[in-house]
Enzyme design. Structure first.
Site, PDB file in Angstrom:
ATOM      1  N   SER A 577      37.717  33.040  63.171  1.00 17.25           N
ATOM      2  CA  SER A 577      37.641  33.504  64.543  1.00 17.25           C
ATOM      3  C   SER A 577      38.678  32.901  65.495  1.00 17.25           C
ATOM      4  O   SER A 577      39.819  33.099  65.210  1.00 17.25           O
ATOM      5  CB  SER A 577      36.170  32.770  65.009  1.00 17.25           C
ATOM      6  OG  SER A 577      35.737  33.611  66.200  1.00 17.25           O
ATOM      7  N   ASP A 661      33.278  43.837  61.679  1.00 20.24           N
ATOM      8  CA  ASP A 661      33.075  42.660  62.434  1.00 20.24           C
ATOM      9  C   ASP A 661      32.789  43.255  64.009  1.00 20.24           C
ATOM     10  O   ASP A 661      33.718  43.763  64.520  1.00 20.24           O
ATOM     11  CB  ASP A 661      34.213  41.777  62.391  1.00 20.24           C
ATOM     12  CG  ASP A 661      34.016  40.484  62.956  1.00 20.24           C
ATOM     13  OD1 ASP A 661      33.096  40.365  64.068  1.00 20.24           O
ATOM     14  OD2 ASP A 661      34.769  39.567  62.538  1.00 20.24           O
ATOM     15  N   HIS A 698      30.280  38.818  61.664  1.00 22.23           N
ATOM     16  CA  HIS A 698      31.470  37.783  61.857  1.00 22.23           C
ATOM     17  C   HIS A 698      31.797  36.975  60.701  1.00 22.23           C
ATOM     18  O   HIS A 698      32.586  36.078  60.922  1.00 22.23           O
ATOM     19  CB  HIS A 698      31.315  37.158  63.295  1.00 22.23           C
ATOM     20  CG  HIS A 698      32.524  36.619  63.933  1.00 22.23           C
ATOM     21  ND1 HIS A 698      33.871  37.266  63.794  1.00 22.23           N
ATOM     22  CD2 HIS A 698      32.788  35.440  64.174  1.00 22.23           C
ATOM     23  CE1 HIS A 698      34.649  36.307  64.245  1.00 22.23           C
ATOM     24  NE2 HIS A 698      34.205  35.375  64.781  1.00 22.23           N
TER      25      HIS A 698
END
EC number: 3.4.21.26
Length: 730
Positions: A577, A661, A698
């Site tokens: 991330s 995502d 994610h």
């Protein structure tokens, strides 16, 4: 070492368009910025074919590595041990806790057979029954429980279910007299109520004191659960059990600020409803309060705007009557506890637990009605303290513990639990009982036992190093005790460095297995942008100071090599991330040869367009706004996709991303790998992207088998890139 061949330049063809975006720079005026891969932002047949070709190339390379299958077997074995949470006593007279036998994709919620605290030494199945097994929600593991909350009276259980790891989920409700288990499903019995609350996202479930319903945040219905369009028009709603979602009350929505998001809470006594409003991911929010009467939540709530400017972070801890206790960083970057008396027309803010200048206040819970349990983070190590109702520090708990801690309790009960873990501490549940003699109040309830690893064979130490601007940065280093610091070991360096999130010590059997198998070390630097030292540390690595985050991370690798913790060229970096941005930005900025391998997972790469997709507009407080000329000038030089050189050898790189995502959209990863492959087509090391075309989320919530495969691919790629020999340290 497994034999893997690599032919430079053997990449799928990627079309380059003549698309150009124009930005305004404070120093250079109008700046044209080519975006030849703008078409990768869309969901088209062309993009689908391109992603398939890229995924096939990466998989064919990984399939050549025989170590990967061996690692998968080792990782699966090392994860196969019982895991559990702290128990909670509900008003239905039962204790509830999560338990995982070892390789279950999701932990199972158990309920005690008897009212007394279970004797867990007898075995979880002997002292409890399955209350809710999320593994039966979908046979293929595609559905997962992401959140659950019991009603205060213990009669209802609300739980949110997500599909394929997506951020959107649906809330269901069931009576606690209706368990969901393998047995009930086999009998064709589901047992949940008719409630179905959709479009739930970035929120929690907040039951009202009367247990008649709960508050939650939702977004407007959309055709697809995930997508790339911006998240807008969130609303805080109230759902009454037994009704349809169409009947839900909109508690608050701000049409003038459609990008804002909300949080809520209710006071322990049921008198107050708290509303938090956030305009971005900065540590600042509004705090409004409403008084509830016997009718509970209803339309037309009158809000008292206790805090109506974005000046600080405010988080309600509890209330004693009209006196509300709040954890805040108002004039206290390391956080403190204040009180506000809501009975007064002009509430006065008073310090209750003052700020400590050398330790960040991370968590505070009220316990036994009038005590407070606080966790401080001092030099990235958690310390636990008990405070009196007057705010006086009484004692420190578990003073010898080094690692990360969390508190679990209900305010009205005479006990609380602590979960303690660290790099070589798999997990301990401790109990503090206010009714016991003072010397016997703190005790160990249960300790995690790992089967394939001996945590005592590993050690973690903390060192300090100097970053580019002279700032001292702490870093944890973990190794198997047989691994020498003689400049020959490989290093895995992990980082995050953003959004005031601390990179706390954590237990990972997979990482320890890798260290033991290859004689490597694991390093976690506490770089700026994180929250390890409070808000000032965060500010030191965000917006115009974001460059410090990358400099700190690069300096960590250089320190490891210079001080013989790692061999030159054998530092691999990993992050997910925002940590993916960290990795991509670091390989672009670092001197050639600094890193031997890089694995960015689901990262942000296009800092000129991040704010145009899903929830990205909330990250402007972290990265800056490229539409503002002064901010464009510091964002553009940091944006990974715009700064890949053509004359620099890049480390072996494996980007990983999920095709759906919805948080960090995959176009970031797509553009970055396309740019790498175009700019350095003859790079001697592979530049690949692994695309999971079956997963929306994610990265969270994947079934065990998928997690193990992903881990084996990642760590096998790193081992090959660093030239490591698979072995077992005795």
């Amino acid at each position: 070492m497994s034999s893997v061949t690599w032919a430079p330049g053997n990449y799928p063809s990627t079309r380059r368009s003549d698309h150009v975006d124009t930005y305004q720079s404070a120093s250079k005026g109008e700046v044209p910025v080519p975006d030849p891969y703008q078409w990768l932002e869309e969901s088209t047949d062309e993009v689908d074919k391109w992603t398939t070709a890229q995924a096939d190339l990466a998989q064919s390379y990984l399939d050549q590595n025989a170590d990967i299958q061996k690692l998968a077997e080792k990782f699966r074995a090392s994860r196969n041990y019982a895991k559990f949470s702290a128990p909670t006593l509900l008003d239905d007279g039962h204790w509830y806790w999560f338990y995982n036998r070892g390789l279950q994709s999701q932990s199972v919620l158990y309920r005690s057979k008897e009212p007394a605290l279970p004797d867990f030494s007898k075995g979880d199945d002997n002292v409890g029954d399955v209350f809710f097994d999320p593994n039966v929600l979908a046979a293929d593991g595609s559905a997962g429980m992401v959140l659950c909350k019991f009603s205060p009276d213990g009669k209802f259980f609300a739980y949110a279910v997500s599909h394929l790891g997506g951020d959107y989920s649906t809330i269901y409700v069931r009576s606690t007299s209706s368990p969901l288990s393998q047995a009930s499903v086999a009998q064709g019995v589901d047992g949940r109520l008719s409630d179905e609350v959709k479009w739930f996202k970035f929120s929690t479930i907040i039951w009202t004191k009367d247990s008649k319903g709960f508050l939650y945040q939702r977004y407007p219905a959309r055709e697809r659960h995930e997508g790339t369009r911006s998240d807008r028009n969130a609303m805080m709603c109230y759902h009454k059990v037994g009704t349809t979602q169409e009947e839900d009350i909109i508690v608050y929505q701000d049409n003038e600020h459609p990008e804002w998001i909300y949080g809520a809470d209710t006071s322990e006594d049921g008198k107050y409803l708290y509303l938090y409003q956030f305009k971005d991911t900065s540590k600042k929010n509004l705090l409004w309060v409403a008084e509830l009467d016997e009718d509970g939540v209803k339309s037309g709530i009158h809000w008292r705007k206790v805090v109506n400017e974005y000046a600080a972070d405010y988080n309600i801890i509890t209330n004693h009557g009209s006196l509300v206790y709040i954890k805040t960083n108002l004039n206290a970057p390391q956080y403190k506890v204040i009180t506000i008396d809501l009975s007064k027309d002009e509430p006065e803010i008073r310090d209750f637990i003052p700020e400590e200048k050398d330790a960040k206040l991370a968590q505070v819970n009220c316990a036994n009605e009038e005590y407070f349990v606080a966790i401080y983070k001092r030099n990235v190590k958690d310390e636990i303290y008990l405070y009196s109702k007057a705010g006086v520090q009484l004692t420190r708990l578990a003073p010898d513990f080094v690692g990360a801690a969390s508190i679990a309790n209900r305010q009205k009960q005479t006990h609380f639990f602590l979960t303690l873990s660290g790099f070589n501490t798999p997990g301990t549940i401790a109990r503090y009982d206010f009714t016991a003699p003072e010397t016997q109040r703190f005790s160990i309830l249960r300790t995690t036992k790992v089967n394939e690893l001996d945590p005592d064979d590993f050690e973690s130490t903390q060192v300090w190093y100097e970053s580019k601007d002279g700032t001292k940065i702490p870093m944890f280093i973990v190794r198997h005790k047989s691994t020498k610091f003689d400049g020959t070991a490989a290093a895995i360096q992990y980082g995050y460095g953003g959004f005031a999130t601390s990179a706390d010590p954590f237990f990972s059997p997979i990482i320890l297995t890798f260290l033991q198998t290859y004689g490597a070390i694991f390093a976690v630097p506490s770089i700026r942008g994180g929250g390890e030292f409070g808000e000032e540390w965060h500010k030191g690595g965000r917006r115009e100071t974001k460059v410090n985050t990358f400099d700190d991370f690069i300096a960590a690798a250089q320190f490891l090599v210079k001080n013989k913790y790692a061999a030159p060229g054998k530092v691999a970096i990993n992050g997910a991330s925002n940590g993916g941005l960290l990795v991509m930005g670091s390989i672009v900025r670092a001197p050639e040869g600094t890193f031997g391998a890089a694995v960015p997972e689901g990262g942000v790469a296009d800092l000129l367009k991040f704010h145009k997709f899903t929830g990205g507009q909330a990250w402007i407080s972290e990265y800056g706004n490229p539409s503002i000329p002064e901010e464009f000038d510091y964002i553009y030089p940091l944006s990974p996709v715009h700064n890949v050189r053509t004359d620099k050898v890049m480390p072996a790189t494996l980007i990983t991303v999920n095709i759906g995502d919805g948080r960090v959209v995959p176009m970031h990863s797509f553009k970055f790998i396309a740019t790498l492959q175009h700019n350095v087509p003859q790079n001697p090391h592979p530049l690949l992207i692994k695309i999971d075309k079956s997963w929306l989320g994610h990265g969270m919530g994947k079934p065990t088998d998928k997690n193990v495969k992903d881990a084996a691919d990642k760590w096998g790629f790193i081992a090959r890139a660093l030239g490591l020999e698979l072995k077992t340290v005795e």
